[in-house]
Motif scaffolding. Structure first.
Motif, PDB file in Angstrom:
ATOM      1  N   ASN A  53     -83.703  61.776  -6.868  1.00 44.48           N
ATOM      2  CA  ASN A  53     -82.354  61.667  -7.440  1.00 44.48           C
ATOM      3  C   ASN A  53     -82.352  61.017  -8.818  1.00 44.48           C
ATOM      4  O   ASN A  53     -81.375  61.135  -9.561  1.00 44.48           O
ATOM      5  N   LEU A  54     -83.431  60.329  -9.160  1.00 47.15           N
ATOM      6  CA  LEU A  54     -83.516  59.707 -10.479  1.00 47.15           C
ATOM      7  C   LEU A  54     -83.808  60.732 -11.575  1.00 47.15           C
ATOM      8  O   LEU A  54     -83.462  60.516 -12.737  1.00 47.15           O
ATOM      9  N   ILE A  55     -84.442  61.852 -11.221  1.00 44.34           N
ATOM     10  CA  ILE A  55     -84.830  62.846 -12.237  1.00 44.34           C
ATOM     11  C   ILE A  55     -83.605  63.468 -12.903  1.00 44.34           C
ATOM     12  O   ILE A  55     -83.535  63.533 -14.144  1.00 44.34           O
ATOM     13  N   PRO A  56     -82.582  63.916 -12.146  1.00 44.27           N
ATOM     14  CA  PRO A  56     -81.374  64.446 -12.799  1.00 44.27           C
ATOM     15  C   PRO A  56     -80.354  63.363 -13.155  1.00 44.27           C
ATOM     16  O   PRO A  56     -79.224  63.654 -13.511  1.00 44.27           O
ATOM     17  N   ARG A  57     -80.742  62.098 -13.021  1.00 45.77           N
ATOM     18  CA  ARG A  57     -79.875  60.941 -13.308  1.00 45.77           C
ATOM     19  C   ARG A  57     -78.636  60.917 -12.408  1.00 45.77           C
ATOM     20  O   ARG A  57     -77.538  60.614 -12.851  1.00 45.77           O
ATOM     21  N   PHE A  58     -78.809  61.221 -11.121  1.00 48.83           N
ATOM     22  CA  PHE A  58     -77.736  60.954 -10.173  1.00 48.83           C
ATOM     23  C   PHE A  58     -77.563  59.435 -10.047  1.00 48.83           C
ATOM     24  O   PHE A  58     -76.472  58.941  -9.799  1.00 48.83           O
ATOM     25  N   TYR A  59     -78.679  58.734 -10.195  1.00 52.74           N
ATOM     26  CA  TYR A  59     -78.695  57.285 -10.358  1.00 52.74           C
ATOM     27  C   TYR A  59     -79.558  56.998 -11.583  1.00 52.74           C
ATOM     28  O   TYR A  59     -80.427  57.803 -11.933  1.00 52.74           O
ATOM     29  N   ASP A  60     -79.329  55.875 -12.242  1.00 53.17           N
ATOM     30  CA  ASP A  60     -80.175  55.475 -13.366  1.00 53.17           C
ATOM     31  C   ASP A  60     -81.211  54.468 -12.908  1.00 53.17           C
ATOM     32  O   ASP A  60     -80.929  53.613 -12.061  1.00 53.17           O
ATOM     33  N   THR A  61     -82.385  54.558 -13.481  1.00 50.49           N
ATOM     34  CA  THR A  61     -83.427  53.591 -13.165  1.00 50.49           C
ATOM     35  C   THR A  61     -82.972  52.189 -13.594  1.00 50.49           C
ATOM     36  O   THR A  61     -82.251  52.036 -14.580  1.00 50.49           O
ATOM     37  N   THR A  62     -83.383  51.195 -12.848  1.00 49.47           N
ATOM     38  CA  THR A  62     -83.074  49.822 -13.255  1.00 49.47           C
ATOM     39  C   THR A  62     -84.192  49.250 -14.119  1.00 49.47           C
ATOM     40  O   THR A  62     -84.016  48.224 -14.778  1.00 49.47           O
ATOM     41  N   GLU A  63     -85.343  49.935 -14.105  1.00 47.32           N
ATOM     42  CA  GLU A  63     -86.423  49.578 -15.027  1.00 47.32           C
ATOM     43  C   GLU A  63     -87.331  50.780 -15.211  1.00 47.32           C
ATOM     44  O   GLU A  63     -87.373  51.686 -14.383  1.00 47.32           O
ATOM     45  N   GLY A  64     -88.021  50.829 -16.351  1.00 48.25           N
ATOM     46  CA  GLY A  64     -88.934  51.929 -16.613  1.00 48.25           C
ATOM     47  C   GLY A  64     -88.245  53.147 -17.190  1.00 48.25           C
ATOM     48  O   GLY A  64     -87.036  53.159 -17.449  1.00 48.25           O
ATOM     49  N   THR A  65     -89.032  54.204 -17.389  1.00 45.16           N
ATOM     50  CA  THR A  65     -88.553  55.415 -18.069  1.00 45.16           C
ATOM     51  C   THR A  65     -89.023  56.662 -17.335  1.00 45.16           C
ATOM     52  O   THR A  65     -90.153  56.716 -16.838  1.00 45.16           O
ATOM     53  N   ILE A  66     -88.149  57.652 -17.274  1.00 47.62           N
ATOM     54  CA  ILE A  66     -88.513  58.980 -16.770  1.00 47.62           C
ATOM     55  C   ILE A  66     -88.431  59.944 -17.945  1.00 47.62           C
ATOM     56  O   ILE A  66     -87.444  59.944 -18.695  1.00 47.62           O
ATOM     57  N   ARG A  67     -89.449  60.766 -18.105  1.00 49.17           N
ATOM     58  CA  ARG A  67     -89.475  61.733 -19.206  1.00 49.17           C
ATOM     59  C   ARG A  67     -89.613  63.158 -18.660  1.00 49.17           C
ATOM     60  O   ARG A  67     -90.319  63.388 -17.679  1.00 49.17           O
ATOM     61  N   VAL A  68     -88.922  64.074 -19.310  1.00 46.40           N
ATOM     62  CA  VAL A  68     -89.079  65.504 -19.026  1.00 46.40           C
ATOM     63  C   VAL A  68     -89.550  66.156 -20.324  1.00 46.40           C
ATOM     64  O   VAL A  68     -88.874  66.038 -21.365  1.00 46.40           O
ATOM     65  N   ASP A  69     -90.726  66.777 -20.271  1.00 49.01           N
ATOM     66  CA  ASP A  69     -91.356  67.338 -21.480  1.00 49.01           C
ATOM     67  C   ASP A  69     -91.471  66.285 -22.576  1.00 49.01           C
ATOM     68  O   ASP A  69     -91.266  66.560 -23.768  1.00 49.01           O
ATOM     69  N   GLY A  70     -91.766  65.053 -22.176  1.00 45.27           N
ATOM     70  CA  GLY A  70     -91.963  63.975 -23.129  1.00 45.27           C
ATOM     71  C   GLY A  70     -90.697  63.318 -23.638  1.00 45.27           C
ATOM     72  O   GLY A  70     -90.755  62.332 -24.396  1.00 45.27           O
ATOM     73  N   LYS A  71     -89.515  63.835 -23.240  1.00 43.03           N
ATOM     74  CA  LYS A  71     -88.248  63.275 -23.717  1.00 43.03           C
ATOM     75  C   LYS A  71     -87.659  62.337 -22.665  1.00 43.03           C
ATOM     76  O   LYS A  71     -87.537  62.711 -21.494  1.00 43.03           O
TER      77      LYS A  71
END
Length: 606
Positions: free
Chosen positions: A405-423
């Motif tokens: 659920n964090l990948i489509p930002r249904f929730y936002d991470t409280t720490e760290g970063t998720i990238r799709v194609d480096g973005k």
């Protein structure tokens, strides 16, 4: 300080806070009026015309009575007809103004209601999963329907009625003072006591009204919960339990309304008392003044007529004070939702993500729920290349669904970063990000509509050929064609007319139609029988081909060919590798897989 004084101070504080809250709500509500300000101005002008017409009648009666008593010869047919023509003209003006107020004025209120409902629904669409996790849908439904209807009546009637009442009271006071200042002051000396009593009972009624509105939302939520779960209720023969739960809420609602009507009884009784008091004061004091020749009989008649107007005006003020409070309650509940934070939103400068290959990376990602601070994920590091099939396994509560659920930002991470194609996904727009991700979930939600409409939801505006093509790829075309109306078959609420496997294949067809480069499969086959699972699994394998796929697996035999299997527990990613690698390691996955195969073997034997 005595308890009585404490209560008095508490009431004063509550009243002051209520006034401040009302002023703040009116200030925030005012923009909804601005679009229709000229309609409101003309509505108030029409209200003034109707009031002037009403105030003119006692003066006309006074003139006729005065001539009839003092100079009967001057009461000619011509004079009577002229007076009658004037009254008819005033009545026609009154009729025209009333029509505008009753029609266009109400339409204005409905337009405001429509604008507010549109804004409320749009805001609800922006709220994250976290809001709906903690809010009952029945309460939301009550606010978007019943509450906003009260706002319509408030928006139109309250400015109009307070304006009319103000003109009538001031106008009556001025006209009566021209006849007799002392008698007028005696009459108006009674009004404060009448207003104090009316205000007391009205405040009590409004308190109960707020409780009533809140409890109505609770009843809506309970009824919705019971009816949506009616199959579970019946399967456990728990109808009496549901009736008992409903009866508790229903009786709370009854007790609230009972108290409100008791206060309403006091309100009506006090009004009757002060009505009679006002009339008897006018009759006795007026008779004394007339006996002393301070006023003449025609003026006493006019006084009695104006007292009726005055009393009606006071009643309307109090009545619409009640409506004002009801409307303000609706406005307050409206802004309670509008004030709910949109915690997932496009950051300033967010751009369209563009074409996506499907690389996904997690860099020191952690997540905790905001309401209770429960940590679900901690220091997750993961690098997924485009086209890879990643399977997530592990005990319930390990965070598998949350991670996806964090990948489509249904929730936002409280720490760290998720990238799709480096973005960084927080630097791209939500619409473009979610447009690149497809979902097939265990709990399939089908909208009330046709099969075609539910598949087309994956790509609004898709042609019939595209929808049929997607259904064929999902292995759904044959069963859809066998339905009573094919693709135009009504599926019922939540797809109740279809089997679990059929609903799942429609969900897969929807994902095929969307054609996303990233796919999330959340235990998509765990609730199906073996035959349905086989058909659906074949469809899922076709759907996952060439896409970056995250599979949350319950049935471990379905993920043996995954590029990488992650064992996710409360401690994070404890194991990672292919099926063969993890089986050779003989760790957590080895134990889970053997337990699952033994369980399925026992089931097959039975």
């Amino acid at each position: 300080m005595r308890s009585g004084e404490k209560r008095k101070d508490g009431c004063k504080l509550e009243s002051t806070q209520q006034k401040k809250r009302s002023k703040g709500l009116i200030r925030r509500f005012a923009p909804y009026f601005r679009k229709y300000v000229w309609i409101m101005i003309f509505d108030l002008f029409c209200a003034a015309l109707t009031t002037v017409c009403e105030l003119a009648l006692p003066l006309i009666v006074q003139q006729l009575t005065n001539r009839g008593i003092s100079d009967i010869a001057s009461l000619t047919l011509g004079y009577i007809l002229r007076i009658g023509a004037l009254y008819i003209f005033l009545k026609l003006v009154d009729v025209g103004a009333t029509f505008f107020m009753a029609s266009i004025g109400h339409i204005m209120g409905t337009k405001i209601e429509t604008d507010m409902r549109r804004d409320l629904f749009a805001h609800l669409q922006k709220l994250s999963f976290a809001y709906f996790d903690n809010t009952k849908v029945g309460q939301i439904m009550s606010r978007i329907t019943t509450d906003l209807f009260d706002v319509t009546e408030f928006a139109h009637h309250c400015p109009e009625e307070f304006f009319i009442a103000g003109i009538k009271i001031i106008g009556s006071f001025v006209i009566l003072c021209t006849m007799s200042v002392p008698l007028t002051l005696i009459i108006f000396a009674v009004l404060p006591f009448m207003l104090i009593a009316a205000t007391y009972f009205n405040r009590k009624m409004q308190q109960q009204f707020r409780y009533q509105r809140q409890q109505l939302g609770e009843i809506n939520a309970q009824v919705e919960d019971s009816l949506l779960g009616v199959r579970v209720v019946k399967s456990f023969a728990n109808e009496p339990l549901e009736e008992e739960k409903f009866e508790k809420g229903n009786m709370r609602f009854y007790n609230i309304k009972r108290k409100r009507y008791l206060y309403m009884g006091g309100f009506e009784a006090s009004n009757k008392f002060f009505d009679g008091l006002m009339y008897i004061v006018v009759v006795i004091a007026g008779a004394i003044f007339m006996m002393n020749r301070a006023i003449d009989p025609s003026q006493l008649v006019a006084y009695l007529l104006y007292i009726t107007t005055l009393i009606n005006s006071i009643h309307r003020i109090v009545q619409f004070t009640e409506q004002f409070q009801s409307g303000m309650t609706g406005v307050e509940r409206f802004f309670q939702i509008m004030d709910a934070d949109v915690d997932i939103f496009d950051e300033p400068g967010a751009k369209d993500i563009g074409a996506v290959k499907g690389d996904v990376s997690f860099e020191h990602v952690g997540f905790s729920y905001m309401d209770d601070g429960t940590e679900v994920l901690s220091n997750i590091n993961l690098d997924v290349k485009a086209g890879e099939n990643i399977a997530l396994v592990g005990p319930s509560g390990g965070g598998k669904t949350t991670l996806c659920n964090l990948i489509p930002r249904f929730y936002d991470t409280t720490e760290g970063t998720i990238r799709v194609d480096g973005k960084d996904i927080r630097t791209v727009t939500l619409k473009s990000l979610r447009g690149q991700i497809g979902f097939v979930q265990q709990d399939v939600y089908l909208f009330s509509g046709t099969v075609f409409e539910n598949i087309e939801y994956g790509k609004p505006g898709a042609t019939r050929e595209e929808v049929i093509g997607a259904a064929k790829m999902a292995g759904a075309h044959e069963f859809i064609e066998s339905l009573s109306n094919g693709y135009d078959t009504y599926v019922g609420e939540r797809g109740v007319k279809l089997s679990g496997g059929q609903k799942q294949r429609i969900s897969i067809a929807r994902a095929f139609l969307k054609n996303p480069p990233i796919l999330i499969l959340d235990e998509a086959t765990s609730a199906l029988d073996n035959e349905s699972e086989r058909i659906v699994q074949e469809s899922l394998e076709k759907l996952a081909k060439g896409r970056t796929t995250f599979t949350i697996a319950h049935r471990l035999t379905t993920i043996k060919n995954a590029t990488k299997i992650l064992v996710l527990t409360a401690n994070g990613i404890e194991e990672s590798g292919t099926h063969k690698e993890l089986m050779r390691k003989k760790g957590i996955y080895y134990g889970l897989y053997n337990s699952y195969t033994e369980m399925t073997a026992d089931t097959d034997t039975e």
